[in-house]
Design an enzyme around this catalytic site. Structure first.
Site, mmCIF file in Angstrom:
data_model
loop_
_atom_site.group_PDB
_atom_site.id
_atom_site.type_symbol
_atom_site.label_atom_id
_atom_site.label_comp_id
_atom_site.label_asym_id
_atom_site.label_seq_id
_atom_site.Cartn_x
_atom_site.Cartn_y
_atom_site.Cartn_z
ATOM 1 N N SER A 21 0.851 -1.199 0.000
ATOM 2 C CA SER A 21 0.000 0.000 0.000
ATOM 3 C C SER A 21 0.881 1.243 0.000
ATOM 4 O O SER A 21 2.059 1.181 0.362
ATOM 5 C CB SER A 21 -0.947 -0.006 1.207
ATOM 6 N N GLU A 36 0.993 5.572 0.800
ATOM 7 C CA GLU A 36 0.344 6.688 1.507
ATOM 8 C C GLU A 36 0.677 8.018 0.827
ATOM 9 O O GLU A 36 1.817 8.254 0.430
ATOM 10 C CB GLU A 36 0.839 6.688 2.952
ATOM 11 N N THR A 52 -3.583 11.108 4.134
ATOM 12 C CA THR A 52 -3.537 11.637 5.497
ATOM 13 C C THR A 52 -4.616 12.712 5.728
ATOM 14 O O THR A 52 -5.216 13.232 4.782
ATOM 15 C CB THR A 52 -2.155 12.220 5.836
ATOM 16 N N TYR A 53 -4.798 13.022 7.000
ATOM 17 C CA TYR A 53 -5.837 13.960 7.441
ATOM 18 C C TYR A 53 -5.204 14.926 8.431
ATOM 19 O O TYR A 53 -4.494 14.489 9.352
ATOM 20 C CB TYR A 53 -6.923 13.142 8.151
ATOM 21 N N ALA A 79 -5.034 16.854 11.587
ATOM 22 C CA ALA A 79 -5.787 16.785 12.835
ATOM 23 C C ALA A 79 -6.504 18.105 13.088
ATOM 24 O O ALA A 79 -5.963 19.173 12.843
ATOM 25 C CB ALA A 79 -4.849 16.454 13.991
ATOM 26 N N HIS A 127 -7.339 8.728 6.168
ATOM 27 C CA HIS A 127 -6.944 8.759 7.572
ATOM 28 C C HIS A 127 -7.971 9.642 8.257
ATOM 29 O O HIS A 127 -8.489 10.590 7.659
ATOM 30 C CB HIS A 127 -5.557 9.375 7.751
ATOM 31 N N ARG A 178 -5.314 9.149 16.648
ATOM 32 C CA ARG A 178 -5.580 10.268 17.544
ATOM 33 C C ARG A 178 -5.271 11.579 16.836
ATOM 34 O O ARG A 178 -6.022 12.529 16.886
ATOM 35 C CB ARG A 178 -4.710 10.163 18.795
ATOM 36 N N GLY A 179 -4.108 11.624 16.174
ATOM 37 C CA GLY A 179 -3.681 12.848 15.503
ATOM 38 C C GLY A 179 -2.836 13.723 16.408
ATOM 39 O O GLY A 179 -2.749 13.505 17.618
ATOM 40 N N ASP A 180 -2.178 14.684 15.801
ATOM 41 C CA ASP A 180 -1.372 15.673 16.533
ATOM 42 C C ASP A 180 -1.875 17.045 16.116
ATOM 43 O O ASP A 180 -1.756 17.414 14.948
ATOM 44 C CB ASP A 180 0.109 15.574 16.136
ATOM 45 N N TYR A 204 3.872 1.674 17.014
ATOM 46 C CA TYR A 204 5.165 2.363 17.193
ATOM 47 C C TYR A 204 6.220 1.400 17.725
ATOM 48 O O TYR A 204 6.409 1.283 18.946
ATOM 49 C CB TYR A 204 4.994 3.552 18.156
ATOM 50 N N PHE A 242 12.295 15.311 10.766
ATOM 51 C CA PHE A 242 11.034 14.603 10.912
ATOM 52 C C PHE A 242 11.188 13.439 11.896
ATOM 53 O O PHE A 242 10.319 13.187 12.721
ATOM 54 C CB PHE A 242 10.614 14.111 9.525
ATOM 55 N N HIS A 300 3.891 -0.940 3.717
ATOM 56 C CA HIS A 300 3.121 0.284 3.469
ATOM 57 C C HIS A 300 4.148 1.398 3.258
ATOM 58 O O HIS A 300 4.939 1.683 4.165
ATOM 59 C CB HIS A 300 2.230 0.588 4.686
#
Ligand code: FAD
Length: 281
Positions: free
Chosen positions: A8, A10, A41-42, A44, A70, A100-102, A139, A210, A260
């Site tokens: 997959s 992203e 991605t989304y 947050a 996401h 959850r997101g940041d 993680y 990053f 992924h």
């Protein structure tokens, strides 16, 4: 499943029309490799709500690869989340990456009605039953805000117990951390597939920044060589491709259920690694 091992890719939603067109070109190129899905991605707090939605719908309907948005809960109300889930369900989307997101700094972490990703998984199951295949984050080198490693393992297990179908890891450059993580969560009774998230190496300074932020360790022997290449992009890419290919080989030989790729909206770095692996498509 269209590959020997699920594959997959992203993407992130772009801000401009030109960026979006480029992204669709990259997606068409990657579609030839018959990935199991694309994900997008989304931001947050909802900063990319419409762009994530539109990108996912276009990937699914025009590029013809199943696409997974996401979705993060921090900063979004249950009503916002319900609205998005309804739209995705109505559009025939079958997979969601639940996080959850940041939140961007300054927005505060308490906004939103759901605090942790396990709450979001529970909410999605309560709202939509078994409609979605739910991916969650894992993680192997510990989430940077976790109290300790053991606590993080237990918190990962909560997501599986809340109804997650499978997981994608944060990227890492040390295959042993992945194997150790999988072994430890299996001992906690977690049996969902945990797919390694792979970050191709193309640019040292961005990667170092990053990685510091998300808690991924660049091993000293890799860091020192990348540093020594300075601005020599070609050498960084050649060395990076070698390191990542070898790690992916080890992961797959050791039983990783798929790969992924974090594409950063580029096709070549991920494809170079995938082609080196010589898996059938
Ligand atoms: P959680 O699983 O909720 O964990 C967050 C922290 O809280 C951990 O330290 C955990 O140990 C702890 N914790 C978890 N549950 C509990 C609990 N019930 N009680 C107490 N403590 C708990 N971010 C975005 O903003 N948008 C994206 O599109 C996005 N995509 C991602 C995709 C992948 C594959 C990955 C690995 C990460 C992605 N992220 C994204 C980043 C992610 O949102 C951050 O890493 C975030 O800090 C944690 O999200 P999570 O879903 O892992 O949170």
């Amino acid at each position: 499943m269209s590959q020997d091992r699920p594959l997959s890719f992203e993407f992130f939603p772009t801000k401009t029309d030109a960026g979006h067109e480029k992204l669709m070109g990259v997606a068409r190129q990657l579609a030839a490799y018959k990935p199991d899905f694309f994900s997008c991605t989304y931001g947050a707090g909802g900063s990319t709500r419409d762009r994530t939605l539109n990108t996912v719908l276009q990937l699914e309907n025009e590029v013809n690869v199943p696409a997974a948005p996401h979705l993060s809960c921090v900063g979004d109300s249950k009503q916002d989340l319900r609205g998005l889930l309804d739209q995705y369900k109505a559009a025939g989307i079958k997979r969601i990456v639940a996080l959850r997101g940041d939140l961007p700094s300054g927005m505060g972490m308490s906004s939103g009605e759901l605090r942790h990703a396990n709450d979001l998984v529970e909410f999605i199951r309560a709202e939509t039953g078994d409609h979605f295949h739910i991916e969650v984050a894992a993680y192997p080198e510990m989430h940077p805000q976790a109290r300790n490693f053991e606590d993080d393992l237990v918190n990962f297990a909560r997501k599986a117990n809340a109804g997650a179908s499978s997981a994608i890891t944060q990227y890492f450059f040390n295959a042993d951390s992945y194997f150790y993580f999988v072994e430890r969560v299996q001992k906690l009774g977690v049996n969902i597939p945990i797919v390694p998230g792979i970050m191709p190496i193309t640019n040292y300074s961005k990667l170092a920044r990053f990685s510091d932020a998300c808690g991924a360790e660049i091993p000293r022997w890799v860091r020192k060589q990348l540093e020594a290449y300075g601005d020599d992009v070609k050498s960084i890419q050649t060395f990076g491709e070698q390191v990542i290919t070898q790690m992916c080989e080890r992961l797959l030989q050791g039983g990783a259920p798929g790969l992924h790729f974090y594409t950063l909206n580029q096709a070549e770095p991920s494809l170079a690694v995938w082609n080196n692996l010589k898996l059938s498509s």
